[in-house]
Design a protein around this motif. Structure first.
Motif, PDB file in Angstrom:
ATOM      1  N   ALA A 297       6.593  13.506  -4.248  1.00  0.00           N
ATOM      2  CA  ALA A 297       5.630  12.636  -3.569  1.00  0.00           C
ATOM      3  C   ALA A 297       6.327  11.587  -2.708  1.00  0.00           C
ATOM      4  O   ALA A 297       5.776  11.099  -1.734  1.00  0.00           O
ATOM      5  N   GLY A 298       7.565  11.249  -3.038  1.00  0.00           N
ATOM      6  CA  GLY A 298       8.240  10.196  -2.267  1.00  0.00           C
ATOM      7  C   GLY A 298       9.732  10.437  -2.196  1.00  0.00           C
ATOM      8  O   GLY A 298      10.214  11.500  -2.612  1.00  0.00           O
ATOM      9  N   TRP A 299      10.442   9.458  -1.675  1.00  0.00           N
ATOM     10  CA  TRP A 299      11.884   9.589  -1.491  1.00  0.00           C
ATOM     11  C   TRP A 299      12.584   8.579  -2.377  1.00  0.00           C
ATOM     12  O   TRP A 299      12.022   7.532  -2.679  1.00  0.00           O
ATOM     13  N   PRO A 300      13.832   8.883  -2.744  1.00  0.00           N
ATOM     14  CA  PRO A 300      14.602   7.854  -3.448  1.00  0.00           C
ATOM     15  C   PRO A 300      14.853   6.674  -2.507  1.00  0.00           C
ATOM     16  O   PRO A 300      14.686   6.822  -1.295  1.00  0.00           O
ATOM     17  N   PRO A 301      15.249   5.520  -3.037  1.00  0.00           N
ATOM     18  CA  PRO A 301      15.480   4.368  -2.156  1.00  0.00           C
ATOM     19  C   PRO A 301      16.473   4.735  -1.050  1.00  0.00           C
ATOM     20  O   PRO A 301      17.390   5.518  -1.289  1.00  0.00           O
ATOM     21  N   PRO A 302      16.268   4.186   0.162  1.00  0.00           N
ATOM     22  CA  PRO A 302      17.141   4.546   1.284  1.00  0.00           C
ATOM     23  C   PRO A 302      18.624   4.339   0.963  1.00  0.00           C
ATOM     24  O   PRO A 302      18.987   3.336   0.368  1.00  0.00           O
ATOM     25  N   ALA A 303      19.429   5.308   1.332  1.00  0.00           N
ATOM     26  CA  ALA A 303      20.873   5.165   1.198  1.00  0.00           C
ATOM     27  C   ALA A 303      21.359   4.508   2.478  1.00  0.00           C
ATOM     28  O   ALA A 303      21.094   5.006   3.547  1.00  0.00           O
ATOM     29  N   ALA A 304      22.026   3.359   2.364  1.00  0.00           N
ATOM     30  CA  ALA A 304      22.373   2.599   3.571  1.00  0.00           C
ATOM     31  C   ALA A 304      23.831   2.792   3.960  1.00  0.00           C
ATOM     32  O   ALA A 304      24.452   1.910   4.521  1.00  0.00           O
ATOM     33  N   ALA A 400      24.873  10.716   3.283  1.00  0.00           N
ATOM     34  CA  ALA A 400      23.648   9.944   3.041  1.00  0.00           C
ATOM     35  C   ALA A 400      22.456  10.884   2.870  1.00  0.00           C
ATOM     36  O   ALA A 400      21.605  10.675   1.998  1.00  0.00           O
ATOM     37  N   GLY A 401      22.398  11.916   3.697  1.00  0.00           N
ATOM     38  CA  GLY A 401      21.304  12.891   3.580  1.00  0.00           C
ATOM     39  C   GLY A 401      21.333  13.568   2.223  1.00  0.00           C
ATOM     40  O   GLY A 401      20.293  13.732   1.577  1.00  0.00           O
ATOM     41  N   ALA A 402      22.531  13.945   1.788  1.00  0.00           N
ATOM     42  CA  ALA A 402      22.656  14.624   0.492  1.00  0.00           C
ATOM     43  C   ALA A 402      22.225  13.689  -0.634  1.00  0.00           C
ATOM     44  O   ALA A 402      21.508  14.079  -1.550  1.00  0.00           O
ATOM     45  N   GLU A 403      22.658  12.419  -0.537  1.00  0.00           N
ATOM     46  CA  GLU A 403      22.297  11.459  -1.590  1.00  0.00           C
ATOM     47  C   GLU A 403      20.791  11.229  -1.673  1.00  0.00           C
ATOM     48  O   GLU A 403      20.212  11.164  -2.753  1.00  0.00           O
ATOM     49  N   ALA A 404      20.157  11.117  -0.505  1.00  0.00           N
ATOM     50  CA  ALA A 404      18.730  10.775  -0.482  1.00  0.00           C
ATOM     51  C   ALA A 404      17.848  12.024  -0.548  1.00  0.00           C
ATOM     52  O   ALA A 404      16.629  11.913  -0.591  1.00  0.00           O
TER      53      ALA A 404
END
Ligand code: 6PG
Length: 459
Positions: A297-304, A400-404
């Motif tokens: 339903a959602g995404w993990p917190p943004p990886a900055a 970052a894409g892989a993490e998020a």
């Protein structure tokens, strides 16, 4: 009707109507025909001269005649040609301006030649706007047919620095092959931009209008492209009914008419690596077949761990890889089919009018002229330096894409294509040894010529 028209246009749908109007604007006499009475009426209402039948269209043409088909690729092209052939005479030319599959164009050219008729497979890019105001045109066919059509085609094509974006790229199917490669690049770059937008939103936490500002900024720089321009517009478009971004009302799946599949099939058959294009084709297939109900339903917190600047740098390099894949495919197709296709001239004719037009193409054409040769476009010094300089930023956005959990298939495919070209070693020697170990398929040695077979341990 007096037989005075310079060209007949068969198929008065969006592309046919707009191209006919463009030809007319350039001072040529055009007559159109469509089997559908509604399309005929609409074209007439838009100021075109329309014939009531194919026979009347042919009767209105100056001899030797030229007929441009803009009908859907596939059986409709054969049906249109079959309808016209008894009406035409030796020396007349049929031009297929649809997105036809190039093997069909080769076959149709041979069939037309056997009947004494000329045939040109014309790749047309630029969509509705391009057709109306100046498309990019990629012509394939024999020299005589090209010479006859050249004045008209160069008059209607888009212009870059005053030069028409139109050229003869080789015999028989070459025009449609080059258009097919164009579409493969189109698929790759569209997917890359889509992934970049996804990361702006779910990696950096921007909303679509803010992402529009970033994309517009990229488009204002030296990587400007038509696809960036329209994407910035799309991201900035509000939903007139419910408010918010219109994009949020668009279903998250997309189809295709198959041109990208043809590109990847041709590349597979010719042994040309086009992983960025292939990833884009798979991404469309995946979007159409995955179950959104099974998605999170959602995404993990943004990886900055990356910046919008990193994303722009990686996008420019990955887009260059997509161009390289298309140009390498064109080189291989030309070698295989014996076409004299000048890749620099192709890059030049893509600089305006077509969907993949961009500022980068001018530099790419200059590199192809300055560093001629058979090697991959991506192995030239300039390309290696540009792609190499982007790798640190590219690694950050992939991480970052892989993490998020943001899917980046085209960014990953293009990265690994570039990385494999630059890596000291790619692991192929292990595959070669495995093949020799289980199947005695032989392997090449670095220290002597020929094919070798070894007594590997364990046999
Ligand atoms: C062009 C486009 C055009 C069209 C594609 C769409 O250069 O003008 O390539 O030809 O957009 O055919 O192809 P898909 O339906 O496969 O995306």
């Amino acid at each position: 009707m007096e037989p005075r028209a310079d060209i007949g246009v068969v198929g008065l749908g969006v592309m046919g109507r707009n191209l006919a109007a463009n030809i007319q604007d350039k001072g040529f006499q055009v007559v159109g025909f469509d089997a559908d009475a509604g399309q005929r009426a609409r074209a007439e209402a838009e100021g075109l001269t329309v014939a009531p039948s194919a026979a009347a269209l042919v009767a209105a043409l100056r001899v030797p005649r030229a007929v441009l088909l803009l009908v859907p690729a596939g059986p409709a092209v054969d049906a249109a040609i079959a309808g016209l052939r008894p009406l035409l005479a030796a020396g007349d030319i049929v031009v297929d301006g649809g997105n036809s599959h190039y093997p069909d164009t080769i076959r149709r050219g041979a069939e037309q030649a056997a009947a004494g008729l000329g045939f040109v497979g014309l790749g047309v890019s630029g969509g509705e706007e391009g057709a109306r105001h100046g498309p990019a045109l990629m012509a394939g066919g024999d020299d005589a047919a090209w010479r006859r059509l050249e004045p008209l085609l160069t008059a209607v094509a888009a212009r870059f620095d005053g030069r028409p974006c139109c050229g003869h790229v080789g015999a028989d199917g070459a025009g449609h092959f080059v258009k097919m490669a164009h579409n493969g690049i189109e698929y790759g770059q569209m997917q890359l931009i889509a992934e970049a937008c996804l990361l702006l939103r779910h990696g950096l936490g921007l909303d679509w209008p803010a992402a529009a500002g970033i994309v517009a900024g990229w488009n204002a720089g030296e990587e400007a492209s038509y696809l960036l321009e329209i994407t910035a517009d799309i991201l900035a478009t509000p939903d007139p009914e419910a408010g918010g971004a219109l994009l949020d009302r668009v279903a998250d799946r997309t189809g295709h008419k198959g041109t990208g599949v043809w590109t990847v099939e041709a590349a597979l058959a010719l042994g040309v690596p086009v992983p960025t294009m292939a990833a884009a084709v798979w991404a469309r297939a995946l979007s159409a077949t995955r179950d959104p109900a099974a998605a999170a339903a959602g995404w993990p917190p943004p990886a900055a761990a990356f910046t919008a600047g990193d994303l722009g740098t990686a996008l420019a390099a990955a887009s260059l890889v997509a161009y390289g894949e298309g140009l390498d495919l064109i080189a291989a197709g030309a070698r295989h089919h014996g076409w004299q296709t000048d890749r620099a001239a192709v890059a030049e004719l893509w600089r305006a009018g077509c969907i993949i037009r961009s500022a980068a193409l001018d530099r790419i054409a200059a590199v192809l002229r300055a560093e001629p040769g058979e090697q991959s476009f991506l192995d030239r010094g300039w390309s290696r330096r540009r792609v190499g300089a982007a790798l640190p930023a590219w690694r950050r956005i992939l991480a970052a894409g892989a993490e998020a959990g943001v899917p980046l298939p085209a960014f990953a495919a293009a990265f690994h294509h570039a990385a494999a070209r630059a890596a000291p070693e790619v692991g192929a020697r292990i595959v070669a040894a495995q093949r020799d170990r289980f199947g005695a398929h032989g392997f090449a040695r670095v220290d002597r010529g020929g094919s070798h077979h070894a007594a590997w341990e364990g046999r």
